[in-house]
Scaffold this motif. Structure first.
Motif, mmCIF file in Angstrom:
data_model
loop_
_atom_site.group_PDB
_atom_site.id
_atom_site.type_symbol
_atom_site.label_atom_id
_atom_site.label_comp_id
_atom_site.label_asym_id
_atom_site.label_seq_id
_atom_site.Cartn_x
_atom_site.Cartn_y
_atom_site.Cartn_z
ATOM 1 N N SER A 263 0.725 -1.261 -0.143
ATOM 2 C CA SER A 263 0.034 -0.041 0.171
ATOM 3 C C SER A 263 1.379 1.585 -0.055
ATOM 4 O O SER A 263 0.706 2.786 -0.512
ATOM 5 N N ARG A 264 1.894 1.216 0.688
ATOM 6 C CA ARG A 264 3.592 2.408 0.724
ATOM 7 C C ARG A 264 3.311 2.859 -0.668
ATOM 8 O O ARG A 264 3.667 3.508 -1.124
ATOM 9 N N ALA A 265 4.277 1.270 -1.026
ATOM 10 C CA ALA A 265 5.071 1.563 -1.918
ATOM 11 C C ALA A 265 3.542 1.870 -3.359
ATOM 12 O O ALA A 265 4.388 2.786 -4.313
ATOM 13 N N ALA A 266 2.333 1.281 -3.626
ATOM 14 C CA ALA A 266 1.840 2.355 -4.311
ATOM 15 C C ALA A 266 1.298 3.476 -4.487
ATOM 16 O O ALA A 266 1.547 3.998 -5.460
ATOM 17 N N ALA A 267 0.963 4.019 -3.036
ATOM 18 C CA ALA A 267 1.114 5.459 -3.037
ATOM 19 C C ALA A 267 2.636 6.479 -3.463
ATOM 20 O O ALA A 267 1.540 6.889 -3.943
ATOM 21 N N PRO A 278 5.102 10.176 -13.517
ATOM 22 C CA PRO A 278 5.030 9.644 -11.915
ATOM 23 C C PRO A 278 5.945 8.061 -11.742
ATOM 24 O O PRO A 278 5.624 7.343 -13.052
ATOM 25 N N ILE A 279 6.361 7.318 -11.322
ATOM 26 C CA ILE A 279 7.492 6.049 -11.316
ATOM 27 C C ILE A 279 6.547 5.116 -11.442
ATOM 28 O O ILE A 279 6.674 4.138 -12.290
ATOM 29 N N GLY A 280 5.289 5.172 -11.006
ATOM 30 C CA GLY A 280 4.463 4.335 -11.658
ATOM 31 C C GLY A 280 3.839 3.720 -12.748
ATOM 32 O O GLY A 280 2.512 2.942 -13.284
ATOM 33 N N VAL A 285 8.933 -0.400 -12.249
ATOM 34 C CA VAL A 285 7.913 -0.023 -11.524
ATOM 35 C C VAL A 285 6.550 -0.884 -10.968
ATOM 36 O O VAL A 285 7.001 -1.864 -10.030
ATOM 37 N N ALA A 286 6.307 -0.412 -12.112
ATOM 38 C CA ALA A 286 4.707 -1.289 -11.686
ATOM 39 C C ALA A 286 4.866 -2.842 -11.771
ATOM 40 O O ALA A 286 3.903 -3.430 -11.169
ATOM 41 N N HIS A 287 4.838 -3.153 -12.359
ATOM 42 C CA HIS A 287 4.758 -4.848 -12.587
ATOM 43 C C HIS A 287 5.038 -5.626 -11.270
ATOM 44 O O HIS A 287 4.835 -6.412 -11.085
ATOM 45 N N PRO A 288 6.355 -5.115 -10.997
ATOM 46 C CA PRO A 288 7.078 -5.652 -9.646
ATOM 47 C C PRO A 288 6.090 -5.731 -8.032
ATOM 48 O O PRO A 288 5.538 -6.423 -7.467
ATOM 49 N N ILE A 294 -0.613 -10.048 -6.585
ATOM 50 C CA ILE A 294 -1.032 -11.280 -6.780
ATOM 51 C C ILE A 294 -0.328 -12.401 -6.214
ATOM 52 O O ILE A 294 -1.212 -13.627 -6.041
ATOM 53 N N GLU A 295 0.860 -12.819 -5.512
ATOM 54 C CA GLU A 295 1.273 -13.463 -4.787
ATOM 55 C C GLU A 295 0.565 -12.945 -2.988
ATOM 56 O O GLU A 295 0.579 -14.727 -2.181
#
Length: 388
Positions: A263-267, A278-280, A285-288, A294-295
């Protein structure tokens, strides 16, 4: 098959989340830095009656199952409390279960309500420096006397001794070479933690500083006969009752920690702008982050499948072990990905993900190693010969 929480389980998640909301990141960052035990948090959870979620109603508990306990503990880690918050409560959830299941009626009625109310605090001493996961090789000895037992030996990784006034301890009452089989001759005791006979030395460690772990040096601890839990020599059988629930809880808790990090990383990925975007927006960045989600979801399904099997009275050994493994791995990778997403700031304490990353190692190492999980599945599920 139903993959949704029941109405009651959803209410548990909401109620626990509301309590946890009163303890923001700054609170847990401070406990991690100072090593101060999260007394206020534990007091709030105790006041809400949550320490007895899985204990029988007749003893003051809620009488709920492992599934509900997993919902509760996952909310704790997911709130950002991580394993600092979970470990401050963890032992109370299933730790007293051998007393509740196998103790004499007087033992159950005297001790369990006091643990639920917080009047007593216990620690659980099983692991030894020279035995590790080979519990049958432990050497701490309980010698019979006219009015009880005298226990001497060493234990390691015993959590929460600093605040405990009770100890649940596994010791050998019959030498291994004299027992009918290796699993016999071990006895379980629940007794006063006499600090004149038990010396505790905290172990400096990489994370979860607020909940200390100790090496214990036990020198002629006097134990009354009535503090024996169940029958002499059956202690190993008793502690087995708590192994699968503990592994399920660790798996669910690790998923919660991974979700907090994700959650923190996505924000951050949405807010952090580099090269005008945005780096996302970058797939690197987005795929990992997507893979981490998923995991975590896959690990969560296995954890709650194992919990549902346990609550139904069905064999869940393979699922419980696998849930601990998969939760630990998915949680760790999510926390690692969160640190990498933050770049250099992922190394800074103010963003919290470095603390999550350090705590994520706990579920990979405890309460059973990954390799021992593989051994269990290889032997018990795939029918391969025992390798140890």
């Amino acid at each position: 098959m139903d993959f949704t929480l029941s109405e009651r389980q959803a209410e548990i998640a909401d109620a626990v989340a509301r309590i946890c909301a009163g303890f923001p990141a700054e609170y847990w960052r401070r406990t991690d830095e100072t090593g101060d035990f999260p007394e206020d948090f534990v007091a709030a959870m105790t006041k809400g009656g949550w320490l007895g979620i899985a204990m029988p109603e007749a003893l003051g508990g809620s009488g709920l199952g492992l599934t509900e306990a997993a919902v509760m503990m996952q909310q704790v880690t997911q709130s950002g409390a991580g394993f600092s918050g979970a470990s401050a409560l963890h032992l109370n959830i299933f730790g007293p279960m051998p007393i509740a299941k196998f103790g004499a009626p007087e033992q159950r009625e005297r001790h369990i309500p006091r643990l639920i109310s917080g009047e007593d605090r216990m620690c659980f001493a099983v692991t030894e420096p020279d035995a590790g996961l080979d519990t049958l090789s432990l050497k701490t000895r309980a010698r019979r006397t006219d009015d009880g037992y005298v226990i001497s030996g060493r234990k390691i990784w015993t959590t929460g001794v600093a605040r405990a006034n009770k100890i649940l301890i596994l010791a050998r009452t019959t030498p291994r070479e004299e027992a009918a089989k290796p699993s016999e001759g071990l006895s379980l005791f629940y007794t006063d933690l006499d600090r004149s006979r038990i010396e505790a030395k905290p172990i400096p460690k990489m994370g979860r500083k607020a909940v200390e772990s100790n090496t214990l040096f036990i020198d002629d601890l006097q134990v009354p006969a009535e503090d024996l839990v169940g029958q002499e020599g059956k202690g190993f059988t008793y502690i087995l009752q708590g192994l699968n629930p503990e592994r399920v809880l660790f798996g669910a808790e690790a998923v919660g920690l991974g979700r907090a990090a994700l959650s923190r990383a996505a924000a951050y990925a949405n807010e952090r702008v580099v090269f005008g975007r945005p780096i996302g927006q970058n797939q690197g960045v987005a795929h990992p982050l997507a893979r981490a989600w998923i995991e975590l979801e896959a690990a969560n399904l296995l954890a709650f499948k194992a919990a549902s099997l346990y609550d139904a009275g069905l064999d869940c050994g393979a699922e419980a072990n696998a849930a601990k493994y998969l939760g630990g791995e998915a949680g760790f990778r999510a926390c690692e990905t969160a640190v990498l997403t933050h770049g250099g700031m992922g190394y800074a304490k103010e963003y919290d993900v470095e603390r999550y990353f350090r705590e994520a190692m706990i579920a990979r190492l405890a309460p059973i190693t990954r390799e021992m999980v593989f051994n269990f599945v290889a032997e018990r599920v795939l029918g391969m010969p025992r390798s140890y």
